[in-house]
Write an enzyme that holds these catalytic residues in place. Sequence first.
Site, mmCIF file in Angstrom:
data_model
loop_
_atom_site.group_PDB
_atom_site.id
_atom_site.type_symbol
_atom_site.label_atom_id
_atom_site.label_comp_id
_atom_site.label_asym_id
_atom_site.label_seq_id
_atom_site.Cartn_x
_atom_site.Cartn_y
_atom_site.Cartn_z
ATOM 1 N N GLY A 1 0.617 -0.718 -0.003
ATOM 2 C CA GLY A 1 0.260 0.382 0.517
ATOM 3 C C GLY A 1 0.860 0.877 0.265
ATOM 4 O O GLY A 1 0.086 1.991 -0.533
ATOM 5 N N TRP B 1 2.511 1.734 -3.749
ATOM 6 C CA TRP B 1 1.232 2.205 -4.615
ATOM 7 C C TRP B 1 1.231 3.809 -4.605
ATOM 8 O O TRP B 1 1.147 4.332 -5.598
ATOM 9 C CB TRP B 1 -0.180 1.516 -3.979
ATOM 10 N N HIS B 2 1.700 4.148 -3.350
ATOM 11 C CA HIS B 2 1.079 6.197 -3.359
ATOM 12 C C HIS B 2 2.675 6.317 -4.215
ATOM 13 O O HIS B 2 2.561 7.566 -4.117
ATOM 14 C CB HIS B 2 1.581 6.420 -1.758
ATOM 15 N N GLY B 3 3.440 5.562 -3.807
ATOM 16 C CA GLY B 3 4.789 6.118 -4.894
ATOM 17 C C GLY B 3 5.800 5.299 -5.245
ATOM 18 O O GLY B 3 6.546 4.739 -4.016
ATOM 19 N N PHE C 1 0.092 10.017 -7.753
ATOM 20 C CA PHE C 1 -0.560 8.563 -6.848
ATOM 21 C C PHE C 1 -0.884 8.201 -8.077
ATOM 22 O O PHE C 1 -0.824 6.566 -8.294
ATOM 23 C CB PHE C 1 -0.187 8.216 -5.745
#
Lengths: 474, 326
Positions: free
Chosen positions: A319, A322-324, A474
């Site tokens: 997770g 996923w943001h960066g 993102f």
Amino acid sequence: MIFTSEAFIVFAGAFFSIYFFVPYRAQILLTLAASYVFYGWWDWRFLGLIAGSTAFNYVAGRLLAATPRSATGRRRLAVVVAVNLMVLGVFKYFHFFADGLLNILEALGMQTSTSTLRIILPIGISFYTFHSLSYVVDIYRGKIKAEPDPRVFATYIALWPQLVAGPIVRASRLIPQLKTRKRFSFARFLVGAELVIVGFFLKLVIADRLAPIVDNIFAAPEAFSGLNVLIGVIFFGFQIYGDFCGYSLIAIGLARIMGLNLGRNFRRPYFASSFSDFWQRWHISLSTWLRDYLYVPMGGSRGGRLATFRNLSATMLLGGLWHGAAWTFVVWGALHGAYLVVQRLLSPVHRLAEGVGGATHRGLVAAEIFGVVIAVFVAFVFFRAHDFHEASAVLTQIFAGDYAFVGIQNKVQVALGAGLIALLVGVEAGAEAPAVRAAVRRARPLRLMMAVSMLCMLALFGAFAGSQFIYFQF
Amino acid sequence: MWKKPGLVLAFLALTFVVDRGLSAALGRLVMASNLRVAALYDGRVDADVVIVGNSRGVHLASTEAWSRTFCRSVYNLSLNGLDTATQDVLVRDYLERNRPPEIAVIEISNVFEHIPMAGELKPFLGDSPRLDALVSEQQGAIFPWTRISHLYRFNSEYLLRALLFLFRPSDQDPEPGGAITPAIIETYLGHHARFAAHADNVRILAATLEALRERGVKPVLVLGPYHPAAFREVDWREEALASVKALLPRDVTIVDWSSALSEDAAFSDPLHMSAQGREDLVATLAASPLACAASLCPIAVGSGGAHGPDPRDRVTASAVAKVAPQ
């Protein structure tokens, strides 16, 4: 195109002046075309990418529908998921992994040359990839049927209010809504407009007001006292909440006006009394996505304590990624994974505390809320920092013990920021009480006055400098 | 109730009424405050010496110490980030609405910057046609919104400051800054290695000087003190001041106080003096020819008091000579 631009006012005006007055076929085509205009406004070259991804997943969905829950279907699903992740990987994580590999090779003493290939991150790619993944997985699981109408499917992937920063809406929720003509509903318009006003308030009055102070402090934390840096960290916690929750509310409100229900994405997260509670209140559409398509397939909590801890940690780590494409995001995810594990370890203590009644219980809940907020804000230091040096400088300054209120030049802006945060926390504290929520829902003149007040505060305190939304990256 | 379209009209009407009513009330509050710009537009300033400039002008003087030392009433009109065009508007509006001062001390650092700030003075739109025109020119995108929503005019830091100075008797003392540290110096050096004048800014400054002279005001240009770190990498002063001089009338002198102070305690960062620095500066000026160079001779030192002959003629300070008229 961003919601806070003048171009968007023209776009939305043009869209809604046609949308309700055309038959279904034209309505869905208009929505699709508008979504592509909305997306192409940022960079038209990536329209091909989203169109290609849509076409691929449309065909994949049809193929998967023919072989649900079979060995062939599983193989097909693996290929489809791999292709989606590969596209995401190339555009979002190429530099992350390439640079990491180069660092390893250099550490081993091997000569390397850095690539001159620079790949631009297409805006919103993480969001529409997750839309596609949930669609194909749900078809494989037999939860939904493949959508036969390509216009409907393409609109589901690209729906303009939620295209670039979510919420991540499942096909089972949105596609059925896209299959009927939408007529104007005044009641829906009012509810949607109310959400849009609250969203703009959170974005322009809270987030963008706090942003310059946060940017200033994070740019050179060593130049500020511990108290100043602490203020910067607290302000960032509310900045990102105002920014992302604001975007979500604007998206949900605009969709509501269009006649679509996207669900909720935030529910007063800073009043969570545990970390699992926090993830049921923060970016709900992502956390439920991660739960349903990552945590549960990995085994969830079915394989004993250690397996549960492993699954929790892995889910939050991914997770974070996923943001960066940065190690700071990985650490942010790892911290949240660790928080969830520690919470599980301490659950017997928590159950004992639950047995206490009255004021002591309320005090314990308040302490839990406070503890969760502190831990979440510490993790946000890594989320906000560009690298570990910056994150370490921020934390060092805070814990160094210098708490003089010097360094920040513009104390008036800090006072305003603190006042706005106090207002937000006060309103949300009230909304935590079900009786208050119900009373406000019924007291429509009060809601009218609140909407007028928010518009006036937008005019008075809104920051209209044209900043981006944080979650666009993102 | 929600189902009636009249509700939207009621909402719009209510928003309009609140917007106009609240903005009118805020306008009165702002004008009643002791904010320097409010005092200017309300015609309440009566000073012999007026200081104008950007944040370096704000931090240049303790007006109380200057008044005490130079035996003249001193008022500081400087604003953080004040650009030369907005400065020109403020000076002209000042001259129209208040008694013209004898001397206008202009801290010239804003000729090195080019960031328009007139939009921040939105609360005073409607009070000055010059300001209206400048905001419209500098920030054409926001100006129409100030017509639609009058509350938007008060979307400015100056509203907050005005509310603060409703309860404080004066806004003349700068906020106390912190102590300068090596980290602050490094941050500064990362952003400003050297300064150079923008020709457009200097031309606007020349027009301001002309306006002052037409009203019998003696303009005095000064370059206020910098921390020595400001010249550590390259000493840009001579070249920068020469470029300013080249675009100003030949009889204009720039008094260079940039090296007047050097102790760390005198600064809160390389550009801005601390309270200690302001006290040190006025003491240094009073004890040296630098004050007289700026026509601020202490009465006890000057031969003719406030209205005596220009003592600058006697000054031989090298700092002045360096930028003396050709």
